[in-house]
Scaffold this motif. Structure first.
Motif, PDB file in Angstrom:
ATOM      1  N   LYS A  39       6.523   7.253  -4.209  1.00  0.00           N
ATOM      2  CA  LYS A  39       6.338   8.700  -4.048  1.00  0.00           C
ATOM      3  C   LYS A  39       4.958   9.084  -3.515  1.00  0.00           C
ATOM      4  O   LYS A  39       4.695  10.244  -3.259  1.00  0.00           O
ATOM      5  N   LYS A  40       4.078   8.105  -3.336  1.00  0.00           N
ATOM      6  CA  LYS A  40       2.739   8.372  -2.804  1.00  0.00           C
ATOM      7  C   LYS A  40       2.741   8.103  -1.307  1.00  0.00           C
ATOM      8  O   LYS A  40       3.295   7.100  -0.855  1.00  0.00           O
ATOM      9  N   ASN A  41       2.142   8.993  -0.537  1.00  0.00           N
ATOM     10  CA  ASN A  41       2.155   8.794   0.912  1.00  0.00           C
ATOM     11  C   ASN A  41       1.151   7.736   1.334  1.00  0.00           C
ATOM     12  O   ASN A  41       0.301   7.315   0.559  1.00  0.00           O
ATOM     13  N   GLN A  42       1.269   7.286   2.593  1.00  0.00           N
ATOM     14  CA  GLN A  42       0.467   6.177   3.109  1.00  0.00           C
ATOM     15  C   GLN A  42      -1.026   6.463   3.048  1.00  0.00           C
ATOM     16  O   GLN A  42      -1.822   5.593   2.693  1.00  0.00           O
TER      17      GLN A  42
END
Length: 69
Positions: A39-42
């Motif tokens: 759920k964490k972006n790059q």
């Protein structure tokens, strides 16, 4: 004879978690990159991988645990 205190010993758990730079600043790793990464972006994950400086509030405690740093 005057009584002297014992040797200043390094806390090994702290020594493994922190690094002292050449100018004397203390680096630490960021929290939050162990699990639940989907759920964490790059960009967020990339920045979590970088080291950062220890805050002024915690600096005294970390320095006390690293007497020879």
């Amino acid at each position: 004879m005057a009584k002297t205190s014992g040797k200043a010993k390094t806390r090994k758990a702290v020594a493994k978690r922190f690094k002292v730079t050449g100018t004397g600043k203390i680096l630490r790793r960021k929290q939050g990159k162990r699990h639940i990464l989907t759920k964490k972006n790059q960009k967020r994950k990339r920045n979590l991988g970088k080291a950062t400086l220890v805050s002024d509030a915690d600096l005294k405690a970390v320095r006390a645990s690293l007497p020879h740093a």
